[in-house]
Design a protein around this motif. Structure first.
Motif, PDB file in Angstrom:
ATOM      1  N   ASP A  77      13.249  -6.856  -1.702  1.00 13.19           N
ATOM      2  CA  ASP A  77      12.257  -6.187  -2.541  1.00 13.19           C
ATOM      3  C   ASP A  77      11.822  -4.855  -1.941  1.00 13.19           C
ATOM      4  O   ASP A  77      11.671  -3.855  -2.645  1.00 13.19           O
ATOM      5  N   LEU A  78      11.636  -4.829  -0.620  1.00 10.45           N
ATOM      6  CA  LEU A  78      11.158  -3.608   0.033  1.00 10.45           C
ATOM      7  C   LEU A  78      12.228  -2.526   0.105  1.00 10.45           C
ATOM      8  O   LEU A  78      11.953  -1.353  -0.185  1.00 10.45           O
ATOM      9  N   PHE A  79      13.434  -2.918   0.471  1.00 17.00           N
ATOM     10  CA  PHE A  79      14.441  -1.914   0.850  1.00 17.00           C
ATOM     11  C   PHE A  79      15.568  -1.736  -0.159  1.00 17.00           C
ATOM     12  O   PHE A  79      16.398  -0.847   0.003  1.00 17.00           O
ATOM     13  N   TYR A  80      15.581  -2.566  -1.214  1.00 10.38           N
ATOM     14  CA  TYR A  80      16.575  -2.347  -2.262  1.00 10.38           C
ATOM     15  C   TYR A  80      15.928  -2.154  -3.630  1.00 10.38           C
ATOM     16  O   TYR A  80      16.137  -1.132  -4.288  1.00 10.38           O
ATOM     17  N   LEU A  81      15.118  -3.118  -4.064  1.00  7.06           N
ATOM     18  CA  LEU A  81      14.552  -3.039  -5.405  1.00  7.06           C
ATOM     19  C   LEU A  81      13.540  -1.907  -5.546  1.00  7.06           C
ATOM     20  O   LEU A  81      13.551  -1.181  -6.546  1.00  7.06           O
ATOM     21  N   SER A  82      12.662  -1.748  -4.572  1.00  6.37           N
ATOM     22  CA  SER A  82      11.668  -0.671  -4.673  1.00  6.37           C
ATOM     23  C   SER A  82      12.303   0.713  -4.759  1.00  6.37           C
ATOM     24  O   SER A  82      11.932   1.508  -5.628  1.00  6.37           O
ATOM     25  N   PRO A  83      13.280   1.049  -3.901  1.00  7.57           N
ATOM     26  CA  PRO A  83      13.899   2.380  -4.017  1.00  7.57           C
ATOM     27  C   PRO A  83      14.611   2.619  -5.347  1.00  7.57           C
ATOM     28  O   PRO A  83      14.827   3.781  -5.713  1.00  7.57           O
ATOM     29  N   LEU A  84      14.975   1.564  -6.082  1.00  9.95           N
ATOM     30  CA  LEU A  84      15.582   1.758  -7.395  1.00  9.95           C
ATOM     31  C   LEU A  84      14.661   2.529  -8.328  1.00  9.95           C
ATOM     32  O   LEU A  84      15.118   3.208  -9.248  1.00  9.95           O
ATOM     33  N   TYR A  85      13.359   2.422  -8.092  1.00 10.92           N
ATOM     34  CA  TYR A  85      12.386   3.056  -8.982  1.00 10.92           C
ATOM     35  C   TYR A  85      11.931   4.419  -8.468  1.00 10.92           C
ATOM     36  O   TYR A  85      11.198   5.116  -9.158  1.00 10.92           O
ATOM     37  N   TRP A  86      12.320   4.783  -7.269  1.00  3.26           N
ATOM     38  CA  TRP A  86      11.947   6.097  -6.770  1.00  3.26           C
ATOM     39  C   TRP A  86      12.659   7.155  -7.602  1.00  3.26           C
ATOM     40  O   TRP A  86      13.843   7.055  -7.907  1.00  3.26           O
ATOM     41  N   VAL A 120      11.498   7.719 -10.573  1.00  2.16           N
ATOM     42  CA  VAL A 120      10.875   7.429 -11.861  1.00  2.16           C
ATOM     43  C   VAL A 120       9.366   7.531 -11.731  1.00  2.16           C
ATOM     44  O   VAL A 120       8.688   8.130 -12.560  1.00  2.16           O
ATOM     45  N   VAL A 121       8.840   6.955 -10.666  1.00  2.82           N
ATOM     46  CA  VAL A 121       7.414   7.050 -10.384  1.00  2.82           C
ATOM     47  C   VAL A 121       7.156   8.295  -9.541  1.00  2.82           C
ATOM     48  O   VAL A 121       8.043   8.767  -8.823  1.00  2.82           O
ATOM     49  N   PRO A 122       5.953   8.879  -9.631  1.00  7.71           N
ATOM     50  CA  PRO A 122       5.713  10.158  -8.959  1.00  7.71           C
ATOM     51  C   PRO A 122       5.627  10.085  -7.447  1.00  7.71           C
ATOM     52  O   PRO A 122       5.672  11.107  -6.782  1.00  7.71           O
ATOM     53  N   GLN A 123       5.526   8.911  -6.880  1.00  8.71           N
ATOM     54  CA  GLN A 123       5.311   8.766  -5.449  1.00  8.71           C
ATOM     55  C   GLN A 123       6.080   7.553  -4.942  1.00  8.71           C
ATOM     56  O   GLN A 123       6.127   6.526  -5.623  1.00  8.71           O
ATOM     57  N   PRO A 124       6.751   7.651  -3.778  1.00 10.98           N
ATOM     58  CA  PRO A 124       7.492   6.490  -3.278  1.00 10.98           C
ATOM     59  C   PRO A 124       6.589   5.263  -3.141  1.00 10.98           C
ATOM     60  O   PRO A 124       5.567   5.301  -2.453  1.00 10.98           O
ATOM     61  N   THR A 125       6.987   4.215  -3.833  1.00  9.76           N
ATOM     62  CA  THR A 125       6.148   3.028  -3.940  1.00  9.76           C
ATOM     63  C   THR A 125       6.938   1.786  -3.560  1.00  9.76           C
ATOM     64  O   THR A 125       8.081   1.613  -3.994  1.00  9.76           O
ATOM     65  N   PHE A 126       6.332   0.934  -2.756  1.00 11.89           N
ATOM     66  CA  PHE A 126       6.887  -0.388  -2.504  1.00 11.89           C
ATOM     67  C   PHE A 126       6.243  -1.342  -3.511  1.00 11.89           C
ATOM     68  O   PHE A 126       5.049  -1.613  -3.446  1.00 11.89           O
ATOM     69  N   TRP A 127       7.060  -1.811  -4.451  1.00 11.96           N
ATOM     70  CA  TRP A 127       6.571  -2.697  -5.495  1.00 11.96           C
ATOM     71  C   TRP A 127       6.682  -4.135  -4.993  1.00 11.96           C
ATOM     72  O   TRP A 127       7.768  -4.699  -4.928  1.00 11.96           O
ATOM     73  N   LEU A 128       5.539  -4.710  -4.643  1.00  8.69           N
ATOM     74  CA  LEU A 128       5.535  -6.080  -4.129  1.00  8.69           C
ATOM     75  C   LEU A 128       5.505  -7.020  -5.325  1.00  8.69           C
ATOM     76  O   LEU A 128       4.475  -7.560  -5.711  1.00  8.69           O
TER      77      LEU A 128
END
Length: 397
Positions: A115-124, A126-134
């Protein structure tokens, strides 16, 4: 195996093998249903991400089609978390406590890392700021690590703790902490959906606060003995259907009383449909008691009915699909994100988001077009897991 609608007692090795297959196949088939519903929700999220949408739980303004789809997708997370607890019990039947603990911790850490190192960067991007989506994978991983310790409790204690967390966590809703408060990050992870500021401009969004989800996983684990080989299918069917009826009846009663378990609903004047939408629109982040009662109740009913249905083609197809849940989760999100970025690079933002999708009908069209292409690789991987049990890492997916 079926006589006048009832399961016969298995006497031969062949009969016992048939019952065992139906018992385990029903679990994978329910996972398959969850994955199919999950795809619909993630397509909506991907295609309409740039389209202004009303509050999905505001019955007076939400699009009815969106509300219905959201309610269908609501079954995914609770059922999947409960089945994770059940699967942990089934794993423990043929493994020592130490092996079960190690498996839960290893898989939990793997899920959190994914979730931290694969899924979250998929959305970078798209969102205005690098986000870790828990999100749900993070939540599953952390709950599995906690379950690794909690399985040492007696079954009665696990049931009691699970019920307290699921039924009582809404009493904590008035407690709100803020950035800068000493315990804010911990409380945001446990019960308060919020944003945690991180170094270097990163943020973490606690989409799935874990407190009620730990309770769901504990209760899923606690019904594990119902799935032991010694339990007759008719007895398991009765227990699951009674549990389902109890949870759905409790939901209807509590939701009608409108006094506890979620935000109140109200009658929308001159609209039976929107009133019904309001009645069925519950809080998911974190999941309220009233969100969990009907979704888990439906999951218990599906487990009972799918096993009773035996080896039908539909159940078998769903079971193959549900046999590789993590593969499907990573695969379909990757495909959707690649399609999204391709469209965004080709056309740029449009009034309809991407692919000029400006209505929910287009989401359904994409859903119909993608379900088979996504099913086939997942079914292949699921069968690979069954054939190559000697490859240890496959079982993590």
């Amino acid at each position: 195996m079926l006589t006048n609608g009832q399961y016969a007692v298995p006497h031969t090795p062949c009969d016992r093998a048939h019952v065992a297959r139906a018992r385990l196949e029903s679990i994978d088939a329910v996972r398959g249903v969850v994955m199919i519903l999950m795809l619909l929700d993630h397509l909506r999220e991907t295609w309409l991400v740039l389209v202004p949408m009303p509050d999905p739980v505001d019955a007076s303004t939400v699009l009815p089609a969106l509300a219905i789809a959201r309610f269908a997708a609501s079954f995914c997370a609770p059922i999947f978390v409960a089945l994770t607890g059940l699967s942990a019990y089934l794993f423990s039947v043929s493994h020592s406590r130490g092996e079960t603990t190690a498996f839960l911790v290893k898989r939990g850490l793997l899920l959190m890392a994914i979730d931290l190192f694969y899924l979250s960067p998929l959305y970078w991007g798209v969102v205005p700021q690098p986000t870790f989506w828990l999100q749900v994978i993070w939540c599953l991983g952390l709950c599995m690590i906690l379950l690794a310790g909690l399985i040492r409790l007696p079954r009665s204690a696990r049931i009691a703790l699970g019920l307290v967390l699921v039924c009582g966590h809404n009493l904590l809703d008035p407690i709100r902490l803020h950035q800068g408060d000493t315990l804010f990050p911990i409380w945001a992870l446990l019960h308060q959906r919020d944003v945690i500021a991180l170094p270097f401009g990163f943020i973490a969004k606690t989409t799935y606060p874990i407190l009620p989800w730990v309770g769901v996983m504990l209760l899923g684990n606690a019904i594990g003995p119902w799935f032991n080989r010694a339990v007759e299918p008719s007895q398991r069917f009765g227990r699951l259907t009674r549990l389902s009826a109890l949870m759905i009846a409790a939901f209807i009663a509590l939701r009608t009383l409108n006094v506890y378990g979620d935000v109140p609903w109200h009658i929308v004047e001159n609209s039976v449909l929107r009133t019904a939408i309001g009645f069925l629109s519950m809080t998911k982040y974190p999941p309220s008691l009233l969100f969990l009662l009907p979704t888990l109740g439906a999951g218990a009913l599906m487990l009972a009915l799918f096993e009773r249905s035996g080896n039908s083609r539909l159940i078998s197809a769903l079971a193959v699909f549900g046999g590789a849940p993590m593969f499907f989760y990573l695969f379909h999100l990757t495909v959707l994100r690649l399609l999204y970025h391709t469209a965004l690079a080709w056309w740029g933002p449009t009034d309809g988001g991407v692919f000029m999708v400006d209505s929910y009908g287009w989401v359904l069209a994409w859903y119909a077009g993608l379900i088979i292409p996504l099913y086939l690789p997942t079914a292949w991987f699921s069968r690979l897991k069954q054939r190559r049990r000697d490859i240890a890492w496959l079982r993590f997916f």
